[in-house]
Structure formats: structure tokens, C-alpha cells
Scaffold this motif. Structure first.
Motif, mmCIF file in Angstrom:
data_model
loop_
_atom_site.group_PDB
_atom_site.id
_atom_site.type_symbol
_atom_site.label_atom_id
_atom_site.label_comp_id
_atom_site.label_asym_id
_atom_site.label_seq_id
_atom_site.Cartn_x
_atom_site.Cartn_y
_atom_site.Cartn_z
ATOM 1 N N VAL A 117 0.761 -1.005 0.005
ATOM 2 C CA VAL A 117 0.186 -0.128 0.011
ATOM 3 C C VAL A 117 1.016 1.308 0.002
ATOM 4 O O VAL A 117 2.063 1.151 0.408
ATOM 5 N N ARG A 118 0.214 2.300 -0.182
ATOM 6 C CA ARG A 118 0.818 3.540 -0.246
ATOM 7 C C ARG A 118 0.108 4.628 0.819
ATOM 8 O O ARG A 118 -0.922 4.368 0.975
ATOM 9 N N GLY A 119 1.082 5.372 1.657
ATOM 10 C CA GLY A 119 0.446 6.219 2.388
ATOM 11 C C GLY A 119 0.652 7.569 2.086
ATOM 12 O O GLY A 119 1.990 7.755 1.812
ATOM 13 N N GLU A 120 -0.076 8.637 2.373
ATOM 14 C CA GLU A 120 0.216 10.034 2.158
ATOM 15 C C GLU A 120 -0.263 10.855 3.291
ATOM 16 O O GLU A 120 -1.271 10.484 3.897
ATOM 17 N N SER A 121 0.431 12.009 3.481
ATOM 18 C CA SER A 121 0.153 12.833 4.424
ATOM 19 C C SER A 121 0.779 14.331 4.228
ATOM 20 O O SER A 121 1.817 14.249 3.426
ATOM 21 N N GLU A 122 0.144 15.295 4.703
ATOM 22 C CA GLU A 122 0.579 16.626 4.442
ATOM 23 C C GLU A 122 0.171 17.673 5.630
ATOM 24 O O GLU A 122 -0.761 17.410 6.401
ATOM 25 N N ALA A 123 0.769 18.612 5.924
ATOM 26 C CA ALA A 123 0.650 19.586 6.829
ATOM 27 C C ALA A 123 0.896 20.964 6.184
ATOM 28 O O ALA A 123 1.975 21.076 5.429
ATOM 29 N N VAL A 128 -1.389 6.009 7.742
ATOM 30 C CA VAL A 128 -2.363 5.685 6.851
ATOM 31 C C VAL A 128 -1.949 4.613 5.900
ATOM 32 O O VAL A 128 -2.862 3.722 5.491
ATOM 33 N N ALA A 129 -0.644 4.250 5.693
ATOM 34 C CA ALA A 129 -0.366 3.073 4.981
ATOM 35 C C ALA A 129 -0.752 1.668 5.937
ATOM 36 O O ALA A 129 -1.306 0.840 5.293
ATOM 37 N N VAL A 130 -0.742 1.892 7.374
ATOM 38 C CA VAL A 130 -0.937 0.818 8.185
ATOM 39 C C VAL A 130 -2.410 0.547 8.231
ATOM 40 O O VAL A 130 -2.934 -0.392 8.119
ATOM 41 N N VAL A 139 3.416 24.005 2.663
ATOM 42 C CA VAL A 139 2.807 22.609 2.536
ATOM 43 C C VAL A 139 3.855 21.638 2.456
ATOM 44 O O VAL A 139 4.602 21.459 1.574
ATOM 45 N N VAL A 140 4.004 20.797 3.545
ATOM 46 C CA VAL A 140 4.848 19.892 3.531
ATOM 47 C C VAL A 140 4.416 18.275 3.324
ATOM 48 O O VAL A 140 3.370 18.189 4.285
ATOM 49 N N THR A 141 4.788 17.749 2.557
ATOM 50 C CA THR A 141 4.129 16.486 2.086
ATOM 51 C C THR A 141 4.982 15.161 2.339
ATOM 52 O O THR A 141 6.167 15.557 2.183
ATOM 53 N N SER A 142 4.248 14.093 2.477
ATOM 54 C CA SER A 142 5.199 12.817 2.792
ATOM 55 C C SER A 142 4.457 11.788 2.110
ATOM 56 O O SER A 142 3.132 11.490 2.142
ATOM 57 N N VAL A 143 5.078 11.023 1.113
ATOM 58 C CA VAL A 143 4.618 9.772 0.552
ATOM 59 C C VAL A 143 5.274 8.413 1.019
ATOM 60 O O VAL A 143 6.616 8.597 0.424
ATOM 61 N N VAL A 144 4.782 7.595 1.280
ATOM 62 C CA VAL A 144 5.529 6.224 1.755
ATOM 63 C C VAL A 144 4.987 5.064 1.199
ATOM 64 O O VAL A 144 3.507 5.272 0.777
ATOM 65 N N GLU A 145 5.606 3.955 0.879
ATOM 66 C CA GLU A 145 5.037 2.855 0.575
ATOM 67 C C GLU A 145 5.499 1.695 1.672
ATOM 68 O O GLU A 145 6.507 1.805 2.150
ATOM 69 N N GLY A 146 4.433 0.588 1.831
ATOM 70 C CA GLY A 146 4.841 -0.434 2.604
ATOM 71 C C GLY A 146 4.329 -1.765 2.150
ATOM 72 O O GLY A 146 3.406 -2.016 1.520
ATOM 73 N N ARG A 147 5.145 -2.762 2.517
ATOM 74 C CA ARG A 147 4.316 -4.145 2.449
ATOM 75 C C ARG A 147 4.137 -4.613 3.664
ATOM 76 O O ARG A 147 4.994 -4.639 4.723
ATOM 77 N N PHE A 148 3.073 -5.434 3.671
ATOM 78 C CA PHE A 148 2.839 -5.807 4.999
ATOM 79 C C PHE A 148 2.342 -7.334 4.726
ATOM 80 O O PHE A 148 1.627 -7.921 3.774
ATOM 81 N N ARG A 149 2.292 -8.058 5.841
ATOM 82 C CA ARG A 149 2.114 -9.602 5.820
ATOM 83 C C ARG A 149 0.923 -9.752 6.642
ATOM 84 O O ARG A 149 0.560 -9.629 7.779
ATOM 85 N N ALA A 150 -0.387 -10.100 6.014
ATOM 86 C CA ALA A 150 -1.497 -10.490 6.645
ATOM 87 C C ALA A 150 -1.799 -12.047 6.679
ATOM 88 O O ALA A 150 -1.645 -12.866 5.806
ATOM 89 N N GLU A 151 -2.322 -12.246 7.852
ATOM 90 C CA GLU A 151 -2.643 -14.007 7.993
ATOM 91 C C GLU A 151 -3.996 -14.072 8.829
ATOM 92 O O GLU A 151 -4.345 -13.091 9.368
#
Length: 218
Positions: A8-14, A145-147, A206-218
Motif C-alpha cells: 500500500v501507499r500512505g500520504e500525509s501533508e501539513a 495511513v499506510a498501516v 505545505v509539507v508532504t510525505s508519501v511512503v510505501e509499505g509491504r505488510f504480511r496478513a494472516e
């Protein structure tokens, strides 16, 4: 059900009001004789410097600097194609960081009264301490947000637990990194064609951040 990897991807800004302005002015003179041209540039620059020193002492300016005098000559051409006598030019660039918007407005109005002084840039920005703090907060929020997105996918699949595998800035998990900067600051102001324009009121950053994450779901 076997474990599933969710990406997934998570975004945030301030949005934060700018705290300081980096301003740059150039003193430029010209004339037929080199000596008087250089002397006039130095004298006018000294007046501008005195004003900056006064604002520094009063705490309205955090720092300022002045470059050396640049001197050059050319022979202009008139409308008839004839070359005119030699013209000498001299310039001095000065820069300062103002932390008081009112003082900046007053100072620019004062220096702009001289035909020899040109305001070349006014850039609103955050102080280094505030910028570092906001960047940390925005990056943490983007991870949150990604979580949440990964958990939503897991719930939709009927999976109970989600654990992180990888978290990175946008593009670093892909085979070809994206061209954009994952964490950046920008001013909330429109670009105007036809020349520079300056805002004497603190702009919204405006300060922005974009992250990507991989998660294992069981």
C-alpha cells in the motif's frame, strides 16, 4: 488461508505558516567611467548593509551576507547599428534572512526607493527546527495511513493480523524509483507569468510525505 503480502501507499501533508523570508537584492550601477561606477555601487551597497545590520541588532534579521563587487564593460549598439562608447557596470548582491514580516516590508520599501537597487527574490520558508519537526510528524502520519490501508485490505480478505515487512519512501520499493520527491515542502502560491512577484505576508508552506509499505496478513 495462507499469508498474503499487501502493498500500500500512505500520504500525509501539513500546512504551516512560514516563519522566515530569504530575500536577495542587487545593487547595480553603470556609467562611462569605471572608477565612479564602482564607487557608487559600493556606496549604495554600504547604505543597504547598514540597514541590514540595524535589523540584525534588533533581532528582526537572523543573518545577512554581501558578495564582492562584480565589474564588467560592454559596448552597446544603437538602433542604427552603430557601436556606442564603452559602458562600465558594477553590481553587488546582498542577501538576508528576515524573521519579522513587518520589518521585511519596511526594509524593502526603503531600499526600493533607489533606482540602483533591485529586489531579485523573496522566498518564504520554515525555520530549520520547525521544518525538521513537521517533516517527522508528516512522515509518521503517512506511515499511519499506510498501516490503516493495509488493515482495511486484510479485513476485507478476512485476515486477522497485519505485520509490517517493508516501509520506504515512495518509489524505493518499486523496480524503477519515481521521479518525485517523497518528502517535500512547497509554497501555496500561484506562478505568475511575465516577471517575478513578491508576497510581503508569510506564505503557507505545505509539507508532504508519501511512503510505501509491504505488510504480511494472516
Amino acid at each position: 488461508m495462507t499469508a498474503v503480502v499487501i502493498t500500500v501507499r500512505g500520504e500525509s501533508e501539513a500546512r504551516v505558516r512560514a516563519e522566515e523570508a530569504a530575500v536577495r537584492v542587487t545593487v547595480t550601477t553603470d556609467g562611462p567611467a569605471r572608477g565612479p561606477v564602482v564607487e557608487r555601487a559600493q556606496e549604495r551597497a554600504a547604505v543597504v548593509q547598514d540597514g541590514l545590520v540595524a535589523h540584525l541588532r534588533s533581532g528582526e534579521v537572523s543573518e545577512w551576507s554581501s558578495a564582492r563587487v562584480s565589474v564588467w564593460s560592454d559596448r552597446p549598439w544603437n538602433h542604427d547599428g552603430a557601436q556606442l562608447p564603452l559602458v562600465h557596470h558594477a553590481s553587488v548582491e546582498l542577501s538576508a534572512t528576515f524573521i519579522d514580516a513587518g520589518a521585511l516590508s519596511w526594509w524593502l520599501g526603503d531600499v526600493a526607493e533607489s533606482d540602483d537597487v533591485q529586489v531579485t527574490a523573496v522566498e518564504w520558508r520554515l525555520s530549520p527546527t520547525t521544518r525538521a519537526r513537521v517533516e517527522r510528524e508528516v512522515a509518521a502520519a503517512a506511515v499511519g495511513v499506510a498501516v490503516e490501508r493495509a488493515s482495511a485490505y486484510a479485513d476485507a480478505l478476512g485476515l486477522a493480523s497485519v505485520s509490517p515487512v517493508e516501509v520506504a519512501d515512495a518509489g524505493l520499493l518499486a523496480s524503477r524509483p519515481e521521479a518525485q520527491h517523497p518528502l517535500a515542502a512547497r509554497m501555496m502560491s500561484a506562478d505568475h507569468a511575465g516577471g517575478p512577484s513578491f508576497s510581503l505576508q508569510p506564505s503557507e508552506i505545505v509539507v508532504t510525505s508519501v511512503v510505501e509499505g509491504r505488510f504480511r496478513a494472516e
